[in-house]
Design a protein around this motif. Structure first.
Motif, PDB file in Angstrom:
ATOM      1  N   LEU A   1      20.886  48.892  50.094  1.00 30.48           N
ATOM      2  CA  LEU A   1      21.330  48.931  48.705  1.00 30.48           C
ATOM      3  C   LEU A   1      20.425  48.055  47.839  1.00 30.48           C
ATOM      4  CD1 LEU A   1      25.124  48.328  49.441  1.00 30.48           C
ATOM      5  CD2 LEU A   1      24.014  50.541  49.160  1.00 30.48           C
ATOM      6  N   ASP A   2      20.521  48.257  46.536  1.00 31.92           N
ATOM      7  CA  ASP A   2      19.859  47.333  45.615  1.00 31.92           C
ATOM      8  C   ASP A   2      20.912  46.417  45.004  1.00 31.92           C
ATOM      9  OD1 ASP A   2      21.202  48.816  43.719  1.00 31.92           O
ATOM     10  OD2 ASP A   2      19.425  49.862  42.970  1.00 31.92           O
ATOM     11  N   ASP A   3      20.507  45.610  44.036  1.00 32.94           N
ATOM     12  CA  ASP A   3      21.431  44.638  43.454  1.00 32.94           C
ATOM     13  C   ASP A   3      22.578  45.302  42.699  1.00 32.94           C
ATOM     14  OD1 ASP A   3      19.880  42.633  44.471  1.00 32.94           O
ATOM     15  OD2 ASP A   3      18.678  42.389  42.645  1.00 32.94           O
ATOM     16  N   ASN A   4      22.424  46.562  42.324  1.00 34.20           N
ATOM     17  CA  ASN A   4      23.470  47.277  41.582  1.00 34.20           C
ATOM     18  C   ASN A   4      24.331  48.143  42.499  1.00 34.20           C
ATOM     19  OD1 ASN A   4      22.579  46.266  39.063  1.00 34.20           O
ATOM     20  ND2 ASN A   4      20.942  47.804  39.018  1.00 34.20           N
ATOM     21  N   ASN A   5      24.258  47.874  43.826  1.00 35.97           N
ATOM     22  CA  ASN A   5      25.025  48.642  44.811  1.00 35.97           C
ATOM     23  C   ASN A   5      24.647  50.112  44.814  1.00 35.97           C
ATOM     24  OD1 ASN A   5      26.525  46.536  45.965  1.00 35.97           O
ATOM     25  ND2 ASN A   5      28.011  46.598  44.298  1.00 35.97           N
ATOM     26  N   THR A   6      23.417  50.392  44.455  1.00 35.74           N
ATOM     27  CA  THR A   6      22.906  51.754  44.501  1.00 35.74           C
ATOM     28  C   THR A   6      22.133  51.944  45.800  1.00 35.74           C
ATOM     29  OG1 THR A   6      22.725  51.851  42.097  1.00 35.74           O
ATOM     30  CG2 THR A   6      21.438  53.452  43.346  1.00 35.74           C
ATOM     31  N   ILE A   7      22.331  53.074  46.454  1.00 33.87           N
ATOM     32  CA  ILE A   7      21.675  53.340  47.731  1.00 33.87           C
ATOM     33  C   ILE A   7      20.187  53.601  47.500  1.00 33.87           C
ATOM     34  CG2 ILE A   7      21.606  54.863  49.745  1.00 33.87           C
ATOM     35  CD1 ILE A   7      24.526  55.492  49.288  1.00 33.87           C
ATOM     36  N   THR A   8      19.347  52.873  48.222  1.00 30.59           N
ATOM     37  CA  THR A   8      17.909  53.121  48.168  1.00 30.59           C
ATOM     38  C   THR A   8      17.427  53.870  49.396  1.00 30.59           C
ATOM     39  OG1 THR A   8      17.424  50.963  49.179  1.00 30.59           O
ATOM     40  CG2 THR A   8      17.523  51.055  46.768  1.00 30.59           C
ATOM     41  N   ASN A   9      18.161  53.739  50.505  1.00 26.82           N
ATOM     42  CA  ASN A   9      17.770  54.452  51.735  1.00 26.82           C
ATOM     43  C   ASN A   9      18.949  54.464  52.692  1.00 26.82           C
ATOM     44  OD1 ASN A   9      16.208  55.892  53.486  1.00 26.82           O
ATOM     45  ND2 ASN A   9      14.892  54.195  54.088  1.00 26.82           N
ATOM     46  N   ALA A  10      18.991  55.467  53.539  1.00 25.21           N
ATOM     47  CA  ALA A  10      20.026  55.574  54.569  1.00 25.21           C
ATOM     48  C   ALA A  10      19.447  56.350  55.742  1.00 25.21           C
ATOM     49  CB  ALA A  10      21.273  56.265  54.030  1.00 25.21           C
ATOM     50  N   ASN A  11      19.681  55.861  56.952  1.00 26.02           N
ATOM     51  CA  ASN A  11      19.134  56.547  58.126  1.00 26.02           C
ATOM     52  C   ASN A  11      19.995  57.752  58.488  1.00 26.02           C
ATOM     53  OD1 ASN A  11      21.360  55.243  59.200  1.00 26.02           O
ATOM     54  ND2 ASN A  11      20.338  54.653  61.082  1.00 26.02           N
ATOM     55  N   PRO A  12      19.530  58.624  59.402  1.00 22.65           N
ATOM     56  CA  PRO A  12      20.283  59.845  59.728  1.00 22.65           C
ATOM     57  C   PRO A  12      21.711  59.583  60.197  1.00 22.65           C
ATOM     58  CG  PRO A  12      18.037  60.000  60.569  1.00 22.65           C
ATOM     59  CD  PRO A  12      18.201  58.607  60.047  1.00 22.65           C
TER      60      PRO A  12
END
Length: 453
Positions: A126-137
Motif C-alpha cells: 500500500l501507499d500512505d493513502n491506503n491505496t494498493i500499489t501491488n499485490a501478488n497472485p
C-alpha cells in the motif's frame, strides 16, 4: 571548463607580457634575449601546469559525470601522477564496488520478485493513502481480483469482498485472524518496511483454512469416536436390560401396564440417543468424493421433485432459474444431493422461523404470507445460488456458521452445515452463506476452474 578558460586567459596574459618585452627588446638586445627566454620559460611552465593540474582535473570531472550518469562499468585512466593516480585507483575501486552492489541488489530484487510471485501467502503493498500499489497472485486470489486486471490506485475498501473489508480495518502493526462466511480462515497482519528512508505499509495474508480444518477435524473425530463407543455400549446394555424387564412384565400386562409404558419410553429414548450419536459419527465417515463429469443443470432437474417435497406443508415455493447454457462440472451426485437437501431444509426452516417469529420487511422475492426459495445457476464461473427470504443471518453469526457443531437453532447440533462444508471442500468448491442488504439470504457454491471438464 572554467579551468580551461583560466588557462587560456593566463596564456593570453603571458603572451601580452612577452610581446611587450620583445617590442622593448628591439632597442636593447639584452632585453630581447630576456624576453625570448621568458617566453620559453612561460610556455614550459604552462605545459607543466596543464599536465600537473588540468589533466587530473579533467579526469576527475569525467569521473563525476560517470557517477551522475550511474555508469559503473567505465573506468578512469592513469595520468602518470602519483597523487592523482592514487585518487583514480580509489575511484575505480569504488566504481567496482558500486557495480557489484548494484548487480547484487538486482539479483536480490529478482529473487524477491520470484519469491513473492509464487508465495502461498498473499502480499498487498500500500501507499500512505491506503491505496494498493501491488499485490501478488495469492493476494489477488484471496481478494477475488481478476489476475489480469490492473489494481494500482484501488483502495481495499473499494473491493466488495468480506476479506477486503476486514483488511481495510486493520491498524498498523495489528494481526488478526479472520473467519469468513465461506468457512475460509486467514491470519492477516499489517506491517511496514523502509524504502528510501520512508515507511511503506503492506499486508500479509496467510490462509489457515486447511490447517485449522484438519486440526478441528482431528479433534472432533477423536471425541466423537470415544463418545460413540461409550454411548453405544451403554445403550446396548440398557436395551438388553429393558428387553429382559419387558419380557418379565409382559407376563402380567394388565397389572404392569404403567411400567411397560415407561419401559417403552426408555427404549425409544435409547434409540434416539443411538441415532443422535450415529449422526455425529457419520460426519467423520464421509467418503471421498467420486467426481464424474456431469451437466449441472441436468442434475438439478433430476433433484427437482425431491427438493420440492421438502417444501410441502411449509407454504414455501421452490423455483428453478437455470442458465440457458449447459454447465459441465465434476461432482459426486450422491454427496452433492445430500448437500442440496441440507441447504433447502435450512432455507425452509429459516422461512418458518421468520413467519413464526420475526416479521421482517418483505422484498421483491416474497409476499407477506409466503416464502420462496430460488435455485439459480450461472456458467462463468459455474455457480449454484440458493436464495431464500427467511429470517436471515447476522454478520456475527455468518463468521461462525461453518464452525464445527455451531448452530443457531434451539435444538440444532450443527451437523448439517458441517456435512455441507466437508463435502464442498472435497469438491474443491468455494462457498458462502450470508444475508445481503436486500434482506435475502444466499448460499453460493462456486466450482473451481481446476475442477471443470
Amino acid at each position: 571548463m572554467r579551468l580551461r578558460w583560466i588557462f587560456i586567459i593566463i596564456m593570453m596574459l603571458v603572451a601580452s607580457i612577452v610581446t611587450t618585452f620583445m617590442i622593448s627588446g628591439e632597442a636593447d638586445p639584452i632585453v630581447g634575449w630576456v624576453a625570448r627566454l621568458s617566453c620559453a620559460l612561460s610556455l614550459l611552465l604552462m605545459i607543466i601546469f596543464y599536465l600537473k593540474i588540468m589533466k587530473p582535473l579533467r579526469s576527475i570531472t569525467n569521473g563525476i559525470n560517470l557517477l551522475r550518469a550511474q555508469d559503473f562499468s567505465s573506468r578512469l585512466a592513469h595520468v602518470d601522477q602519483r597523487e592523482a593516480d592514487m585518487i583514480i585507483d580509489m575511484f575505480n575501486r569504488m566504481m567496482d564496488s558500486l557495480k557489484t552492489e548494484r548487480l547484487r541488489m538486482r539479483e536480490q530484487n529478482h529473487f524477491l520478485d520470484l519469491l513473492i510471485g509464487v508465495s502461498p501467502m498473499g502480499i498487498v503493498i500500500l501507499d500512505d493513502n491506503n491505496t494498493i500499489t501491488n499485490a501478488n497472485p495469492s493476494a489477488r486470489a484471496f481478494l477475488e481480483i481478476n489476475p489480469d486486471s490492473l489494481i494500482p490506485g484501488i483502495r481495499l475498501s473499494d473491493i466488495d469482498t468480506q476479506l477486503a473489508h476486514s483488511l481495510s480495518r486493520l491498524a498498523n502493526g495489528e494481526t488478526e485472524t479472520v473467519r469468513l462466511s465461506d468457512s475460509m480462515i486467514y491470519r492477516c497482519s499489517r506491517l511496514s518496511f523502509m524504502d528510501k528512508g520512508f515507511a511503506h505499509p503492506f499486508i500479509l495474508i496467510e490462509k489457515l483454512t486447511d490447517d485449522v480444518m484438519k486440526a478441528e477435524k482431528k479433534s472432533y473425530e477423536k471425541v466423537i469416536r470415544v463418545i460413540a463407543h461409550e454411548v453405544n455400549n451403554t445403550m446396548a446394555g440398557v436395551n438388553s436390560m429393558l428387553t429382559t424387564a419387558e419380557a418379565i412384565l409382559n407376563e402380567n400386562q394388565e397389572k404392569n401396564a404403567d411400567i411397560l409404558e415407561v419401559i417403552n419410553v426408555c427404549e425409544g429414548r435409547c434409540r434416539d440417543m443411538s441415532s443422535f450419536i450415529t449422526a455425529y459419527a457419520d460426519v467423520v465417515k464421509i467418503p471421498e468424493a467420486n467426481l464424474i463429469p456431469i451437466s449441472l443443470n441436468a442434475q438439478l432437474r433430476r433433484w427437482e421433485i425431491m427438493l420440492e417435497s421438502l417444501c410441502l406443508g411449509h407454504n414455501v415455493a421452490l423455483e428453478f432459474d437455470l442458465s440457458p447454457k449447459d454447465i459441465p462440472v465434476l461432482l459426486d451426485p450422491v454427496l452433492m444431493e445430500q448437500v442440496m437437501i441440507n441447504i433447502i431444509k435450512n432455507s425452509v426452516e429459516s422461512i418458518d422461523s421468520r413467519h413464526s417469529g420475526c416479521h421482517c420487511a418483505t422484498s421483491d422475492l416474497t409476499t407477506p404470507d409466503k416464502g420462496r426459495i430460488i435455485v439459480a445457476t450461472s456458467s462463468n464461473p459455474p455457480t449454484i445460488t440458493v436464495t431464500d427470504n427467511g429470517a436471515g443471518i447476522s454478520d456475527e453469526t455468518a463468521s461462525m456458521i461453518f464452525s464445527p457443531f455451531f448452530s443457531t437453532k434451539v435444538n440444532g447440533h450443527g451437523i448439517g452445515l458441517l456435512f455441507i462444508s466437508e463435502v464442498l471442500h472435497k469438491h474443491g468448491c468455494r462457498f458462502s452463506l450470508a444475508t445481503a442488504a436486500d434482506g435475502l439470504t444466499r448460499f453460493k457454491i462456486t466450482f473451481s476452474p481446476a475442477q471443470l471438464t
